[in-house]
Design a protein around this motif. Structure first.
Motif, mmCIF file in Angstrom:
data_model
loop_
_atom_site.group_PDB
_atom_site.id
_atom_site.type_symbol
_atom_site.label_atom_id
_atom_site.label_comp_id
_atom_site.label_asym_id
_atom_site.label_seq_id
_atom_site.Cartn_x
_atom_site.Cartn_y
_atom_site.Cartn_z
ATOM 1 N N THR A 1 25.273 -13.923 -25.580
ATOM 2 C CA THR A 1 26.035 -13.322 -26.604
ATOM 3 C C THR A 1 25.142 -12.522 -27.958
ATOM 4 O OG1 THR A 1 24.935 -15.301 -27.578
ATOM 5 C CG2 THR A 1 27.531 -15.728 -26.290
ATOM 6 N N ARG A 2 25.512 -11.741 -29.095
ATOM 7 C CA ARG A 2 25.250 -11.155 -29.876
ATOM 8 C C ARG A 2 23.519 -10.187 -28.955
ATOM 9 N NH1 ARG A 2 26.071 -14.199 -34.780
ATOM 10 N NH2 ARG A 2 28.299 -15.056 -34.536
ATOM 11 N N VAL A 3 24.196 -9.204 -28.341
ATOM 12 C CA VAL A 3 23.486 -8.839 -28.013
ATOM 13 C C VAL A 3 23.614 -7.374 -28.071
ATOM 14 C CG1 VAL A 3 23.297 -7.145 -25.237
ATOM 15 C CG2 VAL A 3 23.788 -9.621 -25.544
ATOM 16 N N SER A 4 22.880 -6.539 -28.694
ATOM 17 C CA SER A 4 22.886 -5.473 -29.142
ATOM 18 C C SER A 4 23.005 -4.502 -28.023
ATOM 19 C CB SER A 4 21.430 -4.574 -29.486
ATOM 20 O OG SER A 4 20.435 -4.067 -29.324
ATOM 21 N N CYS B 1 28.012 -30.434 -17.769
ATOM 22 C CA CYS B 1 28.411 -29.678 -18.939
ATOM 23 C C CYS B 1 29.786 -29.277 -19.210
ATOM 24 C CB CYS B 1 26.763 -29.520 -20.212
ATOM 25 S SG CYS B 1 26.292 -30.005 -20.567
ATOM 26 N N GLY B 2 30.178 -29.258 -17.516
ATOM 27 C CA GLY B 2 30.764 -27.852 -16.799
ATOM 28 C C GLY B 2 31.381 -26.664 -17.310
ATOM 29 N N PHE B 3 29.761 -25.901 -17.800
ATOM 30 C CA PHE B 3 29.643 -24.127 -17.246
ATOM 31 C C PHE B 3 28.196 -24.452 -17.671
ATOM 32 C CE2 PHE B 3 33.902 -24.750 -20.318
ATOM 33 C CZ PHE B 3 34.583 -24.399 -18.803
ATOM 34 N N PRO B 4 28.021 -23.067 -17.244
ATOM 35 C CA PRO B 4 26.293 -23.223 -17.072
ATOM 36 C C PRO B 4 25.207 -22.534 -18.443
ATOM 37 C CG PRO B 4 27.352 -21.706 -15.244
ATOM 38 C CD PRO B 4 28.464 -21.898 -16.212
ATOM 39 N N GLU B 5 24.144 -22.322 -18.211
ATOM 40 C CA GLU B 5 23.676 -22.493 -19.865
ATOM 41 C C GLU B 5 23.921 -20.861 -20.213
ATOM 42 O OE1 GLU B 5 18.758 -22.708 -21.631
ATOM 43 O OE2 GLU B 5 19.651 -23.105 -19.606
ATOM 44 N N VAL B 6 23.933 -20.232 -21.604
ATOM 45 C CA VAL B 6 24.798 -19.228 -22.589
ATOM 46 C C VAL B 6 23.585 -19.005 -23.003
ATOM 47 C CG1 VAL B 6 25.022 -17.979 -23.971
ATOM 48 C CG2 VAL B 6 27.116 -19.957 -22.361
ATOM 49 N N VAL B 7 23.037 -17.423 -22.918
ATOM 50 C CA VAL B 7 22.282 -16.737 -23.264
ATOM 51 C C VAL B 7 21.904 -16.200 -24.891
ATOM 52 C CG1 VAL B 7 19.886 -15.537 -23.109
ATOM 53 C CG2 VAL B 7 21.084 -16.136 -21.130
ATOM 54 N N TYR B 8 21.277 -16.600 -25.923
ATOM 55 C CA TYR B 8 21.433 -15.919 -27.417
ATOM 56 C C TYR B 8 20.377 -15.097 -27.379
ATOM 57 C CZ TYR B 8 21.588 -15.870 -32.111
ATOM 58 O OH TYR B 8 21.119 -15.574 -33.659
ATOM 59 N N ALA B 9 20.856 -13.857 -27.556
ATOM 60 C CA ALA B 9 20.086 -12.644 -27.161
ATOM 61 C C ALA B 9 19.261 -12.456 -28.432
ATOM 62 C CB ALA B 9 20.983 -11.476 -27.093
ATOM 63 N N PRO B 10 19.448 -12.062 -29.627
ATOM 64 C CA PRO B 10 18.595 -11.954 -30.249
ATOM 65 C C PRO B 10 17.425 -12.595 -30.347
ATOM 66 C CG PRO B 10 20.679 -12.325 -31.175
ATOM 67 C CD PRO B 10 20.805 -12.676 -30.740
#
Length: 269
Positions: free
Chosen positions: A81-84, A48-57
């Motif tokens: 993303t959305r890291v508190s 997909c071009g870029f690695p997996e992204v982590v959704y923090a909530p």
């Protein structure tokens, strides 16, 4: 599987150290890091071009630490993303090389041994905000686009209440491979920008506005009904999605320019 790993297996095959069947199985097998609580898609960058992204909530710090380590061990830069702020404090104590954007709530961690990348930037993205209150979503988009390798420029507070403010930035806008426009209220700015440029404009409605804005629905509907043909729309407050898509567009255009240098974009004044 990374190019270097495929090359290593190919050398082993040519040297007779592994069979053709073993080579085929390893190359064709998608790599998944089984962490128990999470299944990390290691091969996503290849597909997909870029690695997996982590959704923090909803994730514990302990789980995120495992995911981050799995990505870093493969030479991939972490994007969460959305890291508190509370999550960020604990994660940065474990990964002190990381950088936390407290406005966009984005955490990025570079690997000790990154994957090989082109020295040149992967295209140019311009992020535009209608108002100062749209900045958190814009920062999420900006950090995401930077993570993709793009050169990113930010233009702030040029909404339609003062349309003359946008005109001073037309040369910068026209130098972009893709533009992300972040706006709340009535969501008119993407249409205005779209009428000035010959590149894709990704519109991001925000939940900024008074009661009849319905938490960003008014801006969303306004952007979906844009009469500017180059405007496409993502979800409300979806800065990450806009930054990711903009990075893909910019990357592909940069590759096309590298293959045909004479087709480069107009230089920035």
């Amino acid at each position: 599987m990374r190019r270097s790993e495929v090359e290593q297996l190919a050398r082993q095959l040519l040297a007779g150290k592994i069979s053709l069947e073993e080579f085929t199985q390893q190359v064709a097998q998608p790599e998944i890091a089984d962490l128990g609580e999470a299944q990390v898609d290691i091969d996503r960058a290849t597909r997909c071009g870029f690695p997996e992204v982590v959704y923090a909530p909803g994730k514990t710090v302990a789980v995120m630490e495992k995911i981050f380590q799995a990505l870093l061990e493969k030479g991939m830069e972490v994007l969460a993303t959305r890291v508190s702020p509370e999550q960020a404090d604990q994660l940065l104590s474990r990964f002190p090389q990381g950088r936390y954007n407290d406005i966009g709530r984005v955490l990025r961690i570079p690997p000790a041994r990154p994957l090989e990348k082109s020295a040149a930037s992967q295209g140019r993205v311009v992020v535009v905000t209608a108002g100062t209150t749209d900045l958190p979503v814009a920062e999420e988009a900006r950090e995401t686009a930077l993570w993709t390798g793009a050169e990113v420029l930010l233009i702030q507070d040029v909404g339609v209440a003062g349309p003359h403010r946008l005109l001073a930035h037309l040369d910068t806008l026209r130098s972009a491979d893709c533009i992300v426009v972040v706006a709340g209220m009535e969501g008119a700015l993407p249409s205005v920008v779209g009428g000035h440029v010959a590149c894709p404009v990704i519109a991001v409605p925000t939940s900024v506005g008074y009661g009849a804005s319905f938490g960003g629905v008014a801006a969303l509907l306004g952007m979906l009904n844009s009469c500017a043909s180059n405007v496409v729309v993502v979800n409300i407050d979806a800065g990450f999605k806009a930054g990711y898509a903009a990075g893909l567009i910019a990357q592909n255009l940069a590759r096309a320019r590298a293959a045909a240098p004479s087709a480069g974009r107009s230089p920035t004044p």
